[in-house]
Write a protein that holds these residues in place. Structure first.
Motif, PDB file in Angstrom:
ATOM      1  N   UNK A  59       0.951  -1.180   0.044  1.00 20.78           N
ATOM      2  CA  UNK A  59      -0.109  -0.076  -0.127  1.00 20.78           C
ATOM      3  C   UNK A  59       1.096   1.487  -0.052  1.00 20.78           C
ATOM      4  N   UNK A  60       0.532   2.015  -1.063  1.00 23.29           N
ATOM      5  CA  UNK A  60       1.598   3.389  -1.199  1.00 23.29           C
ATOM      6  C   UNK A  60       0.811   4.641  -0.426  1.00 23.29           C
ATOM      7  N   UNK A  61      -0.466   4.530  -0.111  1.00 25.45           N
ATOM      8  CA  UNK A  61      -1.210   5.726   0.522  1.00 25.45           C
ATOM      9  C   UNK A  61      -1.855   5.478   1.673  1.00 25.45           C
ATOM     10  N   UNK A  62      -1.759   6.144   2.478  1.00 18.88           N
ATOM     11  CA  UNK A  62      -2.158   5.864   4.082  1.00 18.88           C
ATOM     12  C   UNK A  62      -3.705   6.406   4.173  1.00 18.88           C
ATOM     13  N   UNK A  63      -4.551   5.615   5.008  1.00 13.39           N
ATOM     14  CA  UNK A  63      -6.038   6.113   5.323  1.00 13.39           C
ATOM     15  C   UNK A  63      -5.751   7.772   5.678  1.00 13.39           C
ATOM     16  N   UNK A  64      -6.589   8.564   4.949  1.00 13.09           N
ATOM     17  CA  UNK A  64      -6.739   9.997   5.378  1.00 13.09           C
ATOM     18  C   UNK A  64      -5.972  10.840   4.305  1.00 13.09           C
ATOM     19  N   UNK A  65      -5.411  10.212   3.454  1.00 15.80           N
ATOM     20  CA  UNK A  65      -4.430  10.970   2.748  1.00 15.80           C
ATOM     21  C   UNK A  65      -5.032  11.242   1.383  1.00 15.80           C
ATOM     22  N   UNK A  66      -5.087  12.442   0.672  1.00  9.84           N
ATOM     23  CA  UNK A  66      -5.801  12.867  -0.641  1.00  9.84           C
ATOM     24  C   UNK A  66      -4.900  12.389  -1.475  1.00  9.84           C
ATOM     25  N   UNK A  67      -5.456  11.992  -2.784  1.00 12.56           N
ATOM     26  CA  UNK A  67      -4.694  11.650  -3.719  1.00 12.56           C
ATOM     27  C   UNK A  67      -5.379  12.011  -5.060  1.00 12.56           C
ATOM     28  N   UNK A  68      -4.784  12.473  -6.017  1.00 10.50           N
ATOM     29  CA  UNK A  68      -5.192  12.805  -7.576  1.00 10.50           C
ATOM     30  C   UNK A  68      -5.558  11.555  -8.306  1.00 10.50           C
ATOM     31  N   UNK A  69      -6.488  11.846  -9.251  1.00  6.19           N
ATOM     32  CA  UNK A  69      -6.913  10.746 -10.174  1.00  6.19           C
ATOM     33  C   UNK A  69      -5.583  10.377 -10.764  1.00  6.19           C
ATOM     34  N   UNK A  70      -5.396   8.881 -10.930  1.00  8.10           N
ATOM     35  CA  UNK A  70      -4.159   8.489 -11.768  1.00  8.10           C
ATOM     36  C   UNK A  70      -3.083   8.119 -10.782  1.00  8.10           C
ATOM     37  N   UNK A  71      -3.050   8.425  -9.566  1.00  9.28           N
ATOM     38  CA  UNK A  71      -2.034   8.239  -8.419  1.00  9.28           C
ATOM     39  C   UNK A  71      -2.087   6.841  -8.321  1.00  9.28           C
ATOM     40  N   UNK A  72      -0.957   6.263  -8.074  1.00  8.63           N
ATOM     41  CA  UNK A  72      -0.571   4.738  -7.704  1.00  8.63           C
ATOM     42  C   UNK A  72      -1.078   4.781  -6.276  1.00  8.63           C
ATOM     43  N   UNK A  73      -1.959   3.626  -6.055  1.00  9.54           N
ATOM     44  CA  UNK A  73      -2.384   3.453  -4.559  1.00  9.54           C
ATOM     45  C   UNK A  73      -1.968   2.182  -4.020  1.00  9.54           C
ATOM     46  N   UNK A  74      -1.749   0.947  -4.678  1.00  7.43           N
ATOM     47  CA  UNK A  74      -1.234  -0.123  -4.132  1.00  7.43           C
ATOM     48  C   UNK A  74      -0.871  -1.080  -5.225  1.00  7.43           C
ATOM     49  N   UNK A  75       0.048  -2.111  -4.768  1.00  3.20           N
ATOM     50  CA  UNK A  75       0.359  -3.302  -5.807  1.00  3.20           C
ATOM     51  C   UNK A  75      -0.459  -4.617  -5.353  1.00  3.20           C
ATOM     52  N   UNK A  76      -0.927  -5.223  -6.345  1.00  2.00           N
ATOM     53  CA  UNK A  76      -1.863  -6.742  -5.899  1.00  2.00           C
ATOM     54  C   UNK A  76      -1.142  -7.495  -6.985  1.00  2.00           C
ATOM     55  N   UNK A  77      -1.198  -8.759  -6.405  1.00  2.00           N
ATOM     56  CA  UNK A  77      -0.961  -9.965  -7.302  1.00  2.00           C
ATOM     57  C   UNK A  77      -2.059 -10.719  -7.440  1.00  2.00           C
ATOM     58  N   UNK A  78      -2.548 -10.504  -8.917  1.00  3.29           N
ATOM     59  CA  UNK A  78      -3.606 -11.276  -9.160  1.00  3.29           C
ATOM     60  C   UNK A  78      -3.767 -12.493 -10.058  1.00  3.29           C
ATOM     61  N   UNK A  79      -4.747 -13.320  -9.881  1.00  6.45           N
ATOM     62  CA  UNK A  79      -4.587 -14.683 -10.775  1.00  6.45           C
ATOM     63  C   UNK A  79      -5.215 -14.491 -11.926  1.00  6.45           C
ATOM     64  N   UNK A  80      -4.769 -14.896 -12.898  1.00  8.25           N
ATOM     65  CA  UNK A  80      -5.152 -14.801 -14.531  1.00  8.25           C
ATOM     66  C   UNK A  80      -5.649 -16.168 -14.768  1.00  8.25           C
TER      67      UNK A  80
END
Length: 80
Positions: A59-80
């Protein structure tokens, strides 16, 4: 597959949002449809749901933090 999730625009005039709550923490697994996090705009609060099964990695952004549209929030590993 490792993917970086970015803040998507959920309203036409939305320029930024506040991360209200992380429903998943690093190491947590999730399935499609599970809420990953909640954002607050000046009008409403939205739960953002997973579109695939996977695991939260970082997770790159803490709760309560303001972020702009397009800003990276987190990384996930997804099953394809």
């Amino acid at each position: 597959m490792k993917i970086t999730l970015k803040l998507a625009r959920v309203g036409m005039s939305m320029q930024e949002a506040t991360i209200a709550q992380w429903h998943k923490k690093p190491g947590d697994s999730f399935v499609a449809g599970d809420p990953l996090y909640a954002i607050e705009t000046d009008k409403v609060t939205h739960d953002i749901e997973a579109t695939a099964d996977g695991t939260m990695l970082e997770v790159f952004v803490e709760e309560g933090e303001d972020v702009e549209v397009g800003a990276p929030l987190c990384t996930v590993d997804v099953m394809m």
